[in-house]
Design an enzyme around this catalytic site. Structure first.
Site, PDB file in Angstrom:
ATOM      1  N   ARG A 134     119.377  47.714 -41.268  1.00 20.86           N
ATOM      2  CA  ARG A 134     118.978  47.119 -42.535  1.00 20.86           C
ATOM      3  C   ARG A 134     119.570  47.981 -43.647  1.00 20.86           C
ATOM      4  O   ARG A 134     119.340  49.189 -43.695  1.00 20.86           O
ATOM      5  CB  ARG A 134     117.457  47.116 -42.641  1.00 20.86           C
ATOM      6  CG  ARG A 134     116.989  46.521 -43.928  1.00 20.86           C
ATOM      7  CD  ARG A 134     115.494  46.562 -44.043  1.00 20.86           C
ATOM      8  NE  ARG A 134     115.110  45.927 -45.291  1.00 20.86           N
ATOM      9  CZ  ARG A 134     113.858  45.813 -45.689  1.00 20.86           C
ATOM     10  NH1 ARG A 134     112.882  46.270 -44.939  1.00 20.86           N
ATOM     11  NH2 ARG A 134     113.579  45.238 -46.837  1.00 20.86           N
ATOM     12  N   ASN A 152     115.718  50.490 -39.373  1.00 26.14           N
ATOM     13  CA  ASN A 152     115.450  50.416 -40.810  1.00 26.14           C
ATOM     14  C   ASN A 152     115.155  51.844 -41.272  1.00 26.14           C
ATOM     15  O   ASN A 152     114.047  52.346 -41.085  1.00 26.14           O
ATOM     16  CB  ASN A 152     114.247  49.486 -41.038  1.00 26.14           C
ATOM     17  CG  ASN A 152     113.890  49.362 -42.503  1.00 26.14           C
ATOM     18  OD1 ASN A 152     114.523  49.975 -43.376  1.00 26.14           O
ATOM     19  ND2 ASN A 152     112.874  48.576 -42.781  1.00 26.14           N
ATOM     20  N   ARG A 200     104.268  49.311 -58.221  1.00 25.17           N
ATOM     21  CA  ARG A 200     105.342  49.087 -59.205  1.00 25.17           C
ATOM     22  C   ARG A 200     104.869  48.165 -60.327  1.00 25.17           C
ATOM     23  O   ARG A 200     104.120  47.216 -60.071  1.00 25.17           O
ATOM     24  CB  ARG A 200     106.560  48.448 -58.521  1.00 25.17           C
ATOM     25  CG  ARG A 200     107.239  49.383 -57.555  1.00 25.17           C
ATOM     26  CD  ARG A 200     108.356  48.661 -56.800  1.00 25.17           C
ATOM     27  NE  ARG A 200     108.235  48.891 -55.377  1.00 25.17           N
ATOM     28  CZ  ARG A 200     108.831  48.174 -54.433  1.00 25.17           C
ATOM     29  NH1 ARG A 200     109.621  47.178 -54.762  1.00 25.17           N
ATOM     30  NH2 ARG A 200     108.656  48.460 -53.167  1.00 25.17           N
ATOM     31  N   HIS A 257     114.556  41.809 -50.523  1.00 24.27           N
ATOM     32  CA  HIS A 257     113.794  41.087 -49.483  1.00 24.27           C
ATOM     33  C   HIS A 257     114.594  39.901 -48.946  1.00 24.27           C
ATOM     34  O   HIS A 257     114.021  38.937 -48.429  1.00 24.27           O
ATOM     35  CB  HIS A 257     112.458  40.506 -50.036  1.00 24.27           C
ATOM     36  CG  HIS A 257     111.420  41.530 -50.373  1.00 24.27           C
ATOM     37  ND1 HIS A 257     110.562  41.375 -51.444  1.00 24.27           N
ATOM     38  CD2 HIS A 257     111.098  42.700 -49.801  1.00 24.27           C
ATOM     39  CE1 HIS A 257     109.744  42.408 -51.510  1.00 24.27           C
ATOM     40  NE2 HIS A 257     110.052  43.241 -50.512  1.00 24.27           N
ATOM     41  N   GLU A 274     111.691  40.352 -40.263  1.00 19.48           N
ATOM     42  CA  GLU A 274     113.003  40.829 -40.685  1.00 19.48           C
ATOM     43  C   GLU A 274     113.809  41.393 -39.519  1.00 19.48           C
ATOM     44  O   GLU A 274     115.027  41.225 -39.451  1.00 19.48           O
ATOM     45  CB  GLU A 274     112.834  41.894 -41.778  1.00 19.48           C
ATOM     46  CG  GLU A 274     112.385  41.283 -43.090  1.00 19.48           C
ATOM     47  CD  GLU A 274     111.820  42.288 -44.069  1.00 19.48           C
ATOM     48  OE1 GLU A 274     110.654  42.715 -43.867  1.00 19.48           O
ATOM     49  OE2 GLU A 274     112.517  42.662 -45.013  1.00 19.48           O
TER      50      GLU A 274
END
Ligand code: AMP
Length: 397
Positions: free
Chosen positions: A90, A7, A240, A179, A383
């Site tokens: 990823r 990743n 965010r 996601h 993940e």
């Protein structure tokens, strides 16, 4: 079969080597501060942790170091790089080009490049990881797993914005959602826990971490999700802002004298729970202060939880009811305080959080009462394992 999962972020590389015979983690690590002062590799073999501090100029140097550590020196876990059967990458954005996991070839690389315009911060780093591996271990198959792919079956009415249609055609402006790998893993794991097939279930999955999104999953596919064209949309997050009145972007630029770059950095990095609380982007810190009585901290968590609640409500409506509500990721898995706030108003649809189960127990676990009409679960996400499973599936091993 051994799968290396990578990743690659803009200044970091997270990796895991998994043995897919039993889905165990052989080793995992993190290269940090690539191209900056103080770059290092932290890695773990069994319970032992190690750190290598050295200059790491770019992704190429970072991956070369990881590959070295895997097969050389005192903590090696494989005899040679030939033992790595596949590398799973990823990739943040697959746009509308990639609806599923693919084996990397020249066409796929071109496709990932095309998506750079809609993911300028993420896709270049993902691509650097892929291209480096193709150079360093050219015989090993490379697989790209896209964060957006799980959402690609969303109906058009859910992904169109109320903007001129030309913008969709010209730039691909639409809701994509992110996601996806996590939402997919949690969907499969929840179905397993419920003893049912994902195709027979309607779920709302709350991935609540530093980045946070809620997804409506019907018959094993995402039918709507809170993140949009970028991961800035939807819920209030660590730093965010989530969804805001779009007119505010111009207003802030004008009144705070900001450029486009500055306002985007502000909305991505200085807003959310950090901006609201003035304390931290880390939910644990903010929660601690809220519990001690800090009003702004409590307001920040309340605003976050309220938005999660609103998304859950709208997704229950669009799917005409659900079978389970699922919490995952750092906050979703670990914060009874947040889960309690999110689940405060579910009783009208016969759903009840069990206080004791919410606060104590192993994961995964059911946290609704036995008579709850809809089950509520905590399901830890994974993940890396999902990416490795995708590699295995695609190679037919
Ligand atoms: P993630 O992005 O999924 O790694 O989640 C990171 C977030 O989870 C951080 O904001 C952490 O503060 C938060 N987190 C982790 N453990 C807890 C906990 N026990 N209570 C509240 N928040 C937590």
């Amino acid at each position: 079969m051994k799968a290396l999962v990578l990743n690659c972020g803009s200044s970091s590389i997270k990796y895991q080597l998994l043995d897919m015979e039993n889905e165990s983690v052989v080793t995992k690590g993190l290269v940090e501060r690539i191209g900056l002062n103080g770059s290092r590799l932290k890695y773990q073999v069994g319970d032992a942790q190690y750190v290598v501090e050295q200059d790491i100029a770019g992704h190429s140097a970072g991956i070369a170091l990881v590959l070295d550590i895997l097969c050389k020196g005192p903590h090696k876990v494989i005899k040679s790089l030939n033992e790595i059967d596949v590398v799973g990458h990823r990739v943040t954005h697959g746009g509308e080009l990639f609806k599923e996991t693919v084996k990397v070839d020249a066409e796929v690389i071109e496709g990932i490049k095309k998506c750079i315009s809609i993911a300028p911060l993420h896709n270049p780093a993902n691509l650097a990881g892929i291209e480096t591996c193709m150079k360093l271990i050219p015989k090993t198959p490379q697989i790209a797993v896209f964060d957006t792919a799980f959402h690609q079956q969303m109906p058009q009415k859910a992904f169109m914005y109320g903007l001129p249609y030309d913008l969709y055609k010209k730039y691909g402006i639409r809701r994509y959602g992110f996601h996806g790998t996590s939402h997919r893993y949690v969907t499969e794991r929840t179905a397993e826990l419920m003893g049912k097939k994902a195709e027979d279930l309607k779920l709302v999955i709350c991935h609540l971490g530093n980045g946070a999104s809620v997804t409506a999953v019907k018959n094993g596919h995402s039918v709507d999700t809170s993140m949009g064209f970028t991961p800035l949309d939807g819920l209030i997050m660590g730093t965010r802002c989530g969804e805001i009145d779009p007119a505010l972007v111009g207003f802030i630029m004008e009144h705070e004298d900001m450029t486009v770059k500055q306002v985007m950095r502000y909305l991505n990095g200085q807003s959310g729970v950090l901006g609201l609380s003035g304390i931290s982007s880390d939910f644990r810190d903010v929660e601690d202060e809220a519990i001690k009585g800090d009003e702004r901290a409590e307001m920040a968590i309340d605003a976050f939880a309220y938005q999660v609640e609103k998304f859950i409500g709208s997704y229950v409506m669009i799917m005409d009811g659900i079978d389970a509500l699922v919490f995952t990721a750092g906050v979703g898995e670990n914060s009874p305080y947040v889960r309690n706030k999110v689940c405060a108003n579910l009783s009208h649809w016969g759903t009840k959080l069990d206080k004791e189960r919410n606060e104590h127990g192993d994961k995964p676990r059911k946290i609704s009462t036995d008579d709850s009409k809809v089950a509520i679960y905590i399901v830890p996400t994974n993940e890396e394992l999902m990416i490795a499973r995708e590699c295995k599936r695609l190679l037919g091993k």
